[in-house]
Write a protein that holds these residues in place. Sequence first.
Motif, short mmCIF file in Angstrom:
data_model
loop_
_atom_site.label_atom_id
_atom_site.label_comp_id
_atom_site.label_asym_id
_atom_site.label_seq_id
_atom_site.Cartn_x
_atom_site.Cartn_y
_atom_site.Cartn_z
N ILE A 143 0.84 -1.20 0.00
CA ILE A 143 0.00 0.00 0.00
C ILE A 143 0.88 1.25 0.00
O ILE A 143 0.63 2.21 -0.74
CB ILE A 143 -0.95 -0.01 1.22
N GLN A 144 1.95 1.24 0.84
CA GLN A 144 2.85 2.40 0.88
C GLN A 144 3.52 2.61 -0.48
O GLN A 144 3.64 3.74 -0.95
CB GLN A 144 3.91 2.19 1.96
N GLY A 145 3.95 1.51 -1.09
CA GLY A 145 4.57 1.63 -2.40
C GLY A 145 3.61 2.17 -3.44
O GLY A 145 3.98 2.98 -4.28
N LEU A 146 2.35 1.72 -3.36
CA LEU A 146 1.33 2.21 -4.29
C LEU A 146 1.08 3.70 -4.08
O LEU A 146 0.96 4.45 -5.05
CB LEU A 146 0.04 1.41 -4.10
N VAL A 171 1.73 6.70 -7.02
CA VAL A 171 0.60 7.39 -7.66
C VAL A 171 1.04 8.65 -8.40
O VAL A 171 0.68 8.85 -9.57
CB VAL A 171 -0.51 7.67 -6.63
N PRO A 172 1.86 9.56 -7.78
CA PRO A 172 2.28 10.75 -8.54
C PRO A 172 3.06 10.39 -9.80
O PRO A 172 2.87 11.00 -10.85
CB PRO A 172 3.16 11.52 -7.55
N ALA A 173 3.91 9.36 -9.71
CA ALA A 173 4.68 8.95 -10.89
C ALA A 173 3.76 8.40 -11.97
O ALA A 173 3.97 8.64 -13.17
CB ALA A 173 5.73 7.91 -10.51
N LEU A 174 2.73 7.66 -11.56
CA LEU A 174 1.78 7.12 -12.54
C LEU A 174 1.01 8.24 -13.23
O LEU A 174 0.76 8.18 -14.44
CB LEU A 174 0.81 6.16 -11.84
N VAL A 175 0.65 9.26 -12.46
CA VAL A 175 -0.06 10.41 -13.05
C VAL A 175 0.83 11.11 -14.06
O VAL A 175 0.41 11.47 -15.17
CB VAL A 175 -0.53 11.37 -11.94
N GLU A 176 2.11 11.33 -13.67
CA GLU A 176 3.06 11.98 -14.58
C GLU A 176 3.28 11.13 -15.84
O GLU A 176 3.38 11.65 -16.94
CB GLU A 176 4.40 12.21 -13.88
N THR A 177 3.37 9.81 -15.65
CA THR A 177 3.56 8.92 -16.80
C THR A 177 2.39 8.98 -17.75
O THR A 177 2.56 9.02 -18.98
CB THR A 177 3.78 7.47 -16.31
#
Length: 197
Positions: free
Chosen positions: A41-44, A48-54
């Motif tokens: 959960i912490q890793g997710l 999240v910000p990196a996934l949004v940027e990607t």
Amino acid sequence: MNTLLQTLHEQGLLRLANDLAASHSQWMPALGDIVSESAEIQGLRRAVPALVETAALLQALHQQGLLRLARDAVTTQAQWAPMLSEIAGDYLNDEELKKALHNLLLVLTTLWSRIEPEQLRSLALALGDGLQYLVGHPPGNGAAAAPGLVGLYRMSKDESLWRGLMPVIEALKVFTTKLAAEAGRPAAASGKEPQQS
């Protein structure tokens, strides 16, 4: 509906649900702690910000047509890869090109890595302004005649001229001192002539 409720009651599921609801304040915080401390959960959460940027990057690449270009390049690799490797092989066998690439790498690693980005930006802006001035004012387009001795004397008293020239003069001193040190000679700026053996 009555049949469903009767079945849930007979199975004891209604009592279980009732007990869980009644003890909600006791087990819910512990469950929340377990979930929040879970490494996945912490890793997710961190991802999240990196996934949004990607996603934004992929959208921009798609809008510019670069994703399609990359896909086409990958799908036609069998056609252009052999030709590219042949060209690269021809160039890599050229000793002059190898030397030029090695020198370019030396320049990039020794010169540019020692300059702070803000200093390089200031230098680039100053060079750009100077080149723009030179292009707008080429020599011989109605410039005044040579200044003569009196004009040279006046120029020697021009403070703004010397303020502009001093960084260039100091840079030349550093340059010649470094060259002399690399060659194993004393710098000419020290005022001493190298001794003849």
